[in-house]
Design an enzyme around this catalytic site. Structure first.
Site, PDB file in Angstrom:
ATOM      1  N   LYS A  27       0.875  -1.543  -0.286  1.00 35.55           N
ATOM      2  CA  LYS A  27      -0.420  -0.275   0.436  1.00 35.55           C
ATOM      3  C   LYS A  27       0.727   1.250  -0.199  1.00 35.55           C
ATOM      4  O   LYS A  27       2.216   1.352   0.223  1.00 35.55           O
ATOM      5  CB  LYS A  27      -1.346   0.125   1.081  1.00 35.55           C
ATOM      6  CG  LYS A  27      -1.724  -0.995   1.824  1.00 35.55           C
ATOM      7  CD  LYS A  27      -2.654  -0.941   2.627  1.00 35.55           C
ATOM      8  CE  LYS A  27      -1.960  -1.060   4.046  1.00 35.55           C
ATOM      9  NZ  LYS A  27      -3.057  -0.786   5.125  1.00 35.55           N
ATOM     10  N   TYR A  52      10.210  29.798  14.364  1.00 36.13           N
ATOM     11  CA  TYR A  52       9.135  30.423  14.692  1.00 36.13           C
ATOM     12  C   TYR A  52       8.361  29.804  16.321  1.00 36.13           C
ATOM     13  O   TYR A  52       8.826  29.129  16.997  1.00 36.13           O
ATOM     14  CB  TYR A  52       8.055  29.720  13.704  1.00 36.13           C
ATOM     15  CG  TYR A  52       8.148  29.928  12.736  1.00 36.13           C
ATOM     16  CD1 TYR A  52       8.101  31.591  11.531  1.00 36.13           C
ATOM     17  CD2 TYR A  52       8.377  28.976  11.367  1.00 36.13           C
ATOM     18  CE1 TYR A  52       7.983  31.411  10.923  1.00 36.13           C
ATOM     19  CE2 TYR A  52       8.154  28.775   9.573  1.00 36.13           C
ATOM     20  CZ  TYR A  52       7.881  30.520  10.095  1.00 36.13           C
ATOM     21  OH  TYR A  52       8.838  30.585   8.397  1.00 36.13           O
ATOM     22  N   ARG A  74     -14.692  -1.217  10.777  1.00 34.37           N
ATOM     23  CA  ARG A  74     -14.102  -0.912   9.750  1.00 34.37           C
ATOM     24  C   ARG A  74     -14.537  -1.145   9.107  1.00 34.37           C
ATOM     25  O   ARG A  74     -15.831  -0.523   8.077  1.00 34.37           O
ATOM     26  CB  ARG A  74     -12.279  -0.105  10.207  1.00 34.37           C
ATOM     27  CG  ARG A  74     -12.042   0.521   9.422  1.00 34.37           C
ATOM     28  CD  ARG A  74     -10.711   0.685   9.410  1.00 34.37           C
ATOM     29  NE  ARG A  74      -9.561  -0.799   8.985  1.00 34.37           N
ATOM     30  CZ  ARG A  74      -7.870  -0.875   8.585  1.00 34.37           C
ATOM     31  NH1 ARG A  74      -7.634   0.158   9.297  1.00 34.37           N
ATOM     32  NH2 ARG A  74      -7.796  -1.977   8.387  1.00 34.37           N
ATOM     33  N   MET A 109       8.071  24.557   7.199  1.00 41.30           N
ATOM     34  CA  MET A 109       8.205  23.592   6.210  1.00 41.30           C
ATOM     35  C   MET A 109       9.241  23.250   5.264  1.00 41.30           C
ATOM     36  O   MET A 109       9.531  21.670   4.882  1.00 41.30           O
ATOM     37  CB  MET A 109       7.496  24.515   4.959  1.00 41.30           C
ATOM     38  CG  MET A 109       6.488  23.707   3.742  1.00 41.30           C
ATOM     39  SD  MET A 109       6.174  25.336   2.439  1.00 41.30           S
ATOM     40  CE  MET A 109       4.590  26.155   3.904  1.00 41.30           C
TER      41      MET A 109
END
Length: 398
Positions: free
Chosen positions: A59, A278, A156, A337
């Site tokens: 997957k 930051y 699920r 980022m």
């Protein structure tokens, strides 16, 4: 004896554009994927599976490492059964493995039938609605295999056990619906002592007995470690193949497969009392040397890995770290980022230079430890790896 076969995605997939993939030599971050370790991990899980056949789960682009090289490696190691999430993944895999049996875990829905027939994919039927779609698709007498998903406690996907039993005993059931295998999924196998494991096993046995004489698969990676009674006729390891830890609070016996590294763009000095990144959440108590690495949350190196300023769930780890020139160094400040900061003050002055690569996880920094530092799991870290990494494949010499 190991030789290195370094291939970027450009040589293993369709031809990319410069805007989507790194170019060799221009990489700001790289993944080194040890295909020998990948094969060894599959063989190890096959041995643990005993008499059961062992599949490979592919997957999400083979957990982020690349579908084609992973598939070929598993096939050469002996795998013949493969699981993917979607029919599109199955179609891509068929081009690489023309003789494999490919199961699609998300099942068949209206509009997807063509992919299953054209690429010889086996749908895992997970609901009454999907069963109706499949039956309509084979109403012309087509003989196409399917797997029936039974929900034994995951809540699920899958038919409830009682509905599966009713289906097994339905004398009006069309002969064209003859599943080749029953499948269920363990919810708590990573916790070997969880009582739901035994409950699910018992429920699954009930369903398997009702569909006499067909294959059955229950055990994922962690389920294989639960022991032989969970193996049935087919096991389907995933995360363990890629070097991840399948069982909580236990030593990880798998070989590391993926080593992630990022280029150091700058080494800079900061004075005591100054801050970094930051939010100014890290204020230095000493003069500090900072290595600024070209990786961030746009690359799947998650903000939750930050050294400060980001609350982490259920962890006392202050943040992730890296390995540079054989030494562990802490991550400082917030991951951004495209950039992340590491404290290299304790390394010899001048030993860290722009252009060096810092290991984020891999052979010297276990992926499960890094994931834990971010309050997550190694599955998420692997499958979140971005497209800006240059992928380099290291194969064992035959």
């Amino acid at each position: 004896m190991v030789h290195r076969l370094y291939l970027t995605e450009m040589s293993t997939h369709h031809t990319p554009t410069r805007s989507t993939l790194p170019v060799a030599g221009e990489d700001h971050a790289r993944l080194t994927i040890d295909l020998s370790a990948l094969a060894d991990n599959w063989r190890a899980m096959a041995r643990r599976s005993g008499a059961a056949r062992t599949a490979a789960v592919l997957k999400a682009d083979a957990y982020g490492i690349g579908l084609e090289p992973a598939a070929r490696t598993f096939h050469l190691a002996g795998a013949r059964d493969f699981f993917v999430a979607t029919p599109a993944e199955g179609a891509a895999l068929r081009a690489t493995l023309p003789d494999a049996r490919i199961y699609v875990l998300s099942g068949m829905w209206a509009g997807s039938e063509r992919l299953f027939f054209e690429f010889d994919l086996v749908p895992v039927i997970a609901s009454e609605e999907q069963l109706a779609v499949f039956m309509a698709a084979v109403s012309d007498g087509s003989d196409h295999p399917c797997v029936l998903h039974v929900d034994t406690g995951m809540s699920r996907l899958g038919l409830r056990v009682e509905d599966a039993l009713a289906l097994a005993g339905d004398v009006a059931r069309p002969a064209s619906f003859s599943p080749i295998m029953l499948l269920s999924h363990l919810a708590c196998a990573d916790d070997p002592n969880h009582p739901l494991n035994r409950q699910q096993l018992q429920r699954f046995r009930t369903a398997v007995d009702a569909f006499d004489g067909i294959d059955a698969t229950l055990a994922n990676s962690a389920g294989i470690f639960l022991g032989e009674e969970y193996h049935f006729t087919l096991t389907r390891p995933g995360i363990s193949l890629y070097g991840g830890a399948a069982v909580n609070d236990a030593p990880n016996p798998m070989k590391p497969v993926v080593t992630a590294e990022a280029r150091i763009l700058q080494v800079r000095e900061a004075k005591a009392g100054e801050s970094v990144s930051y939010g100014a959440t890290t204020v230095f108590t000493r003069d500090t040397r900072i290595a600024v690495a070209a990786v961030g949350y746009a690359d799947g190196y998650m903000r939750a890995l930050s050294g400060s300023g980001v609350p982490l769930r259920k962890t006392n780890v202050p943040g992730a770290g890296g390995v540079l020139h054989g030494r562990a160094v802490p991550l400082i400040g917030r991951v951004t980022m495209d950039l992340t900061h590491f404290d290299v003050t304790d390394l010899p002055e001048g030993s860290v230079r722009p252009g060096d690569f810092i290991e984020l996880f891999g052979r010297n920094m276990p992926i499960e430890d890094v994931a834990r530092a971010g309050g997550t799991i190694d599955y998420e870290l692997l499958t979140s790896l971005g497209r800006r990494y240059e992928r380099r494949y290291e194969a064992a010499k035959k």
